[in-house]
Design an enzyme around this catalytic site. Structure first.
Site, PDB file in Angstrom:
ATOM      1  N   LYS A  14       0.832  -1.216   0.000  1.00 32.28           N
ATOM      2  CA  LYS A  14       0.000   0.000   0.000  1.00 32.28           C
ATOM      3  C   LYS A  14       0.863   1.261   0.000  1.00 32.28           C
ATOM      4  O   LYS A  14       0.581   2.205  -0.726  1.00 32.28           O
ATOM      5  CB  LYS A  14      -0.944   0.015   1.219  1.00 32.28           C
ATOM      6  CG  LYS A  14      -1.899  -1.168   1.274  1.00 32.28           C
ATOM      7  CD  LYS A  14      -2.914  -1.027   2.403  1.00 32.28           C
ATOM      8  CE  LYS A  14      -2.313  -1.109   3.784  1.00 32.28           C
ATOM      9  NZ  LYS A  14      -1.820  -2.439   4.174  1.00 32.28           N
ATOM     10  N   ARG A  89      -9.673   0.460   9.129  1.00 30.99           N
ATOM     11  CA  ARG A  89      -9.232  -0.896   9.449  1.00 30.99           C
ATOM     12  C   ARG A  89     -10.282  -1.672  10.234  1.00 30.99           C
ATOM     13  O   ARG A  89     -10.071  -2.839  10.547  1.00 30.99           O
ATOM     14  CB  ARG A  89      -7.971  -0.807  10.303  1.00 30.99           C
ATOM     15  CG  ARG A  89      -6.703  -1.365   9.652  1.00 30.99           C
ATOM     16  CD  ARG A  89      -5.574  -1.086  10.619  1.00 30.99           C
ATOM     17  NE  ARG A  89      -4.366  -1.765  10.366  1.00 30.99           N
ATOM     18  CZ  ARG A  89      -3.321  -1.263   9.697  1.00 30.99           C
ATOM     19  NH1 ARG A  89      -3.401  -0.080   9.136  1.00 30.99           N
ATOM     20  NH2 ARG A  89      -2.220  -1.954   9.579  1.00 30.99           N
ATOM     21  N   ARG A 128      11.430  -6.490   4.791  1.00 28.65           N
ATOM     22  CA  ARG A 128      11.343  -5.072   5.163  1.00 28.65           C
ATOM     23  C   ARG A 128      11.923  -4.849   6.556  1.00 28.65           C
ATOM     24  O   ARG A 128      12.542  -3.828   6.828  1.00 28.65           O
ATOM     25  CB  ARG A 128       9.868  -4.628   5.115  1.00 28.65           C
ATOM     26  CG  ARG A 128       9.657  -3.149   5.390  1.00 28.65           C
ATOM     27  CD  ARG A 128       8.239  -2.712   5.110  1.00 28.65           C
ATOM     28  NE  ARG A 128       7.290  -3.202   6.094  1.00 28.65           N
ATOM     29  CZ  ARG A 128       5.971  -3.036   6.026  1.00 28.65           C
ATOM     30  NH1 ARG A 128       5.444  -2.390   4.999  1.00 28.65           N
ATOM     31  NH2 ARG A 128       5.179  -3.503   6.959  1.00 28.65           N
ATOM     32  N   ARG A 134      11.325  -1.228  12.209  1.00 30.13           N
ATOM     33  CA  ARG A 134      10.043  -1.376  12.901  1.00 30.13           C
ATOM     34  C   ARG A 134      10.019  -2.662  13.710  1.00 30.13           C
ATOM     35  O   ARG A 134      10.216  -3.746  13.170  1.00 30.13           O
ATOM     36  CB  ARG A 134       8.898  -1.404  11.871  1.00 30.13           C
ATOM     37  CG  ARG A 134       8.572  -0.033  11.315  1.00 30.13           C
ATOM     38  CD  ARG A 134       7.536  -0.116  10.219  1.00 30.13           C
ATOM     39  NE  ARG A 134       6.333  -0.854  10.589  1.00 30.13           N
ATOM     40  CZ  ARG A 134       5.250  -0.922   9.825  1.00 30.13           C
ATOM     41  NH1 ARG A 134       5.220  -0.269   8.674  1.00 30.13           N
ATOM     42  NH2 ARG A 134       4.209  -1.610  10.205  1.00 30.13           N
ATOM     43  N   ARG A 146      -0.519  -9.536  13.343  1.00 30.76           N
ATOM     44  CA  ARG A 146      -1.033  -8.514  12.413  1.00 30.76           C
ATOM     45  C   ARG A 146      -1.878  -9.146  11.318  1.00 30.76           C
ATOM     46  O   ARG A 146      -2.909  -8.595  10.936  1.00 30.76           O
ATOM     47  CB  ARG A 146       0.123  -7.718  11.809  1.00 30.76           C
ATOM     48  CG  ARG A 146       0.621  -6.646  12.772  1.00 30.76           C
ATOM     49  CD  ARG A 146       2.053  -6.320  12.523  1.00 30.76           C
ATOM     50  NE  ARG A 146       2.262  -5.597  11.292  1.00 30.76           N
ATOM     51  CZ  ARG A 146       3.437  -5.542  10.662  1.00 30.76           C
ATOM     52  NH1 ARG A 146       4.466  -6.200  11.122  1.00 30.76           N
ATOM     53  NH2 ARG A 146       3.546  -4.839   9.561  1.00 30.76           N
TER      54      ARG A 146
HETATM   55  P1  ADP Z   1       1.177  -2.429   8.148  1.00 32.21           P
HETATM   56  O1  ADP Z   1       0.178  -2.205   7.050  1.00 32.21           O
HETATM   57  O2  ADP Z   1       2.519  -2.826   7.650  1.00 32.21           O
HETATM   58  O3  ADP Z   1       0.686  -3.352   9.245  1.00 32.21           O
HETATM   59  P2  ADP Z   1       0.804   0.307   9.156  1.00 32.21           P
HETATM   60  O4  ADP Z   1       1.949   1.214   9.005  1.00 32.21           O
HETATM   61  O5  ADP Z   1      -0.403   0.569   8.341  1.00 32.21           O
HETATM   62  O6  ADP Z   1       1.451  -1.103   8.899  1.00 32.21           O
HETATM   63  O7  ADP Z   1       0.319   0.220  10.683  1.00 32.21           O
HETATM   64  C1  ADP Z   1       1.212  -0.081  11.725  1.00 32.21           C
HETATM   65  C2  ADP Z   1       0.436  -0.236  13.040  1.00 32.21           C
HETATM   66  O8  ADP Z   1      -0.206   1.008  13.382  1.00 32.21           O
HETATM   67  C3  ADP Z   1      -0.701  -1.259  13.038  1.00 32.21           C
HETATM   68  O9  ADP Z   1      -0.257  -2.578  13.284  1.00 32.21           O
HETATM   69  C4  ADP Z   1      -1.603  -0.706  14.164  1.00 32.21           C
HETATM   70  O10 ADP Z   1      -1.086  -1.022  15.434  1.00 32.21           O
HETATM   71  C5  ADP Z   1      -1.488   0.797  13.982  1.00 32.21           C
HETATM   72  N1  ADP Z   1      -2.535   1.321  13.077  1.00 32.21           N
HETATM   73  C6  ADP Z   1      -2.330   1.887  11.854  1.00 32.21           C
HETATM   74  N2  ADP Z   1      -3.508   2.244  11.289  1.00 32.21           N
HETATM   75  C7  ADP Z   1      -4.485   1.874  12.166  1.00 32.21           C
HETATM   76  C8  ADP Z   1      -5.904   1.942  12.154  1.00 32.21           C
HETATM   77  N3  ADP Z   1      -6.568   2.480  11.110  1.00 32.21           N
HETATM   78  N4  ADP Z   1      -6.589   1.453  13.222  1.00 32.21           N
HETATM   79  C9  ADP Z   1      -5.938   0.931  14.268  1.00 32.21           C
HETATM   80  N5  ADP Z   1      -4.605   0.820  14.346  1.00 32.21           N
HETATM   81  C10 ADP Z   1      -3.866   1.282  13.316  1.00 32.21           C
END
Ligand code: ADP
Length: 192
Positions: A14, A89, A128, A134, A146
């Site tokens: 994404k 999400r 990654r 991270r 996740r």
């Molecule tokens: P990825 O898609 O690689 O899991 P992101 O950078 O989108 O990573 O998100 C990293 C973390 O941030 C998630 O695992 C969650 O803990 C938090 N997070 C991000 N966006 C949301 C959301 N819309 N709702 C709840 N938690 C979120």
């Protein structure tokens, strides 16, 4: 205005595709993961709160995420539209986003979902993790959490947009350019 939800599991690509979409369509990128990481880096209260969820691969509570997104939308002037990345999400977040859009006389044009098999996702996230720094990319249990959270809590969001006739799935495996071409074709079919 074009307001797009870019959807997919962790590691689907994404972030990579968002960058290309922004460049071509001049949209404002709204990545909740990036916003949280910014708060984390700056050591804000919001960052401290989010850290304990993020480090474990769990979702930050809806009300916290929704408030942060609303602030970002309200503080953005003069845009061609938004690309929502990593948000919504949960179905509650999707409903809140629709309410925010309606309030501002806007609408979601559509959701574009990147489809990638689970084994490939895990491999990409591990790769990654070698450079991203991270914590949630570097631990098998956190990666598995996740993906499980995605399947349990996030996947229903696809059905939410499908019901509105706004859902398109794209193969997320292939060259970055090839995937982007397919995204562009969908984007060009949206009426602004
Ligand atoms: P990825 O898609 O690689 O899991 P992101 O950078 O989108 O990573 O998100 C990293 C973390 O941030 C998630 O695992 C969650 O803990 C938090 N997070 C991000 N966006 C949301 C959301 N819309 N709702 C709840 N938690 C979120």
């Amino acid at each position: 205005m074009l307001n797009i939800v870019l959807f997919g599991p962790p590691g689907a690509g994404k972030g990579t595709q968002s960058e290309k979409i922004i460049e071509k369509y001049h949209l404002t990128h709204l990545s909740t993961g990036d916003l949280f990481r910014k708060h984390l880096g700056e050591g804000t209260d919001l960052g401290k709160l989010a850290r304990k969820y993020m480090d474990e691969g769990r979702l930050v509570p809806d009300e916290v995420v929704i408030g942060m997104v609303e602030d970002k939308i309200n503080s953005t002037a003069d845009t061609n539209g938004f690309i929502f990345d990593g948000f919504p999400r949960t179905v509650a977040q999707a409903e809140a986003l629709d309410a925010m859009m309606t309030k501002n006389n806007l609408r979601i044009s559509g959701m574009i979902a990147l489809d990638v098999a689970e084994e490939i996702l895990k491999e990409r996230i591990r790769e990654r993790g070698k450079t991203s720094g991270r914590a949630d990319d570097q631990d098998e249990a956190k990666i598995a959490t996740r993906i499980k959270v995605y399947l349990d809590e996030t996947l229903p969001v696809a059905a939410y947009y499908e019901k509105q006739g706004k859902f398109t799935k794209i193969n997320g495996v292939g060259s970055i350019e090839g995937i982007f071409d397919n995204i562009s074709k969908v984007m060009d079919g949206y009426s602004s």
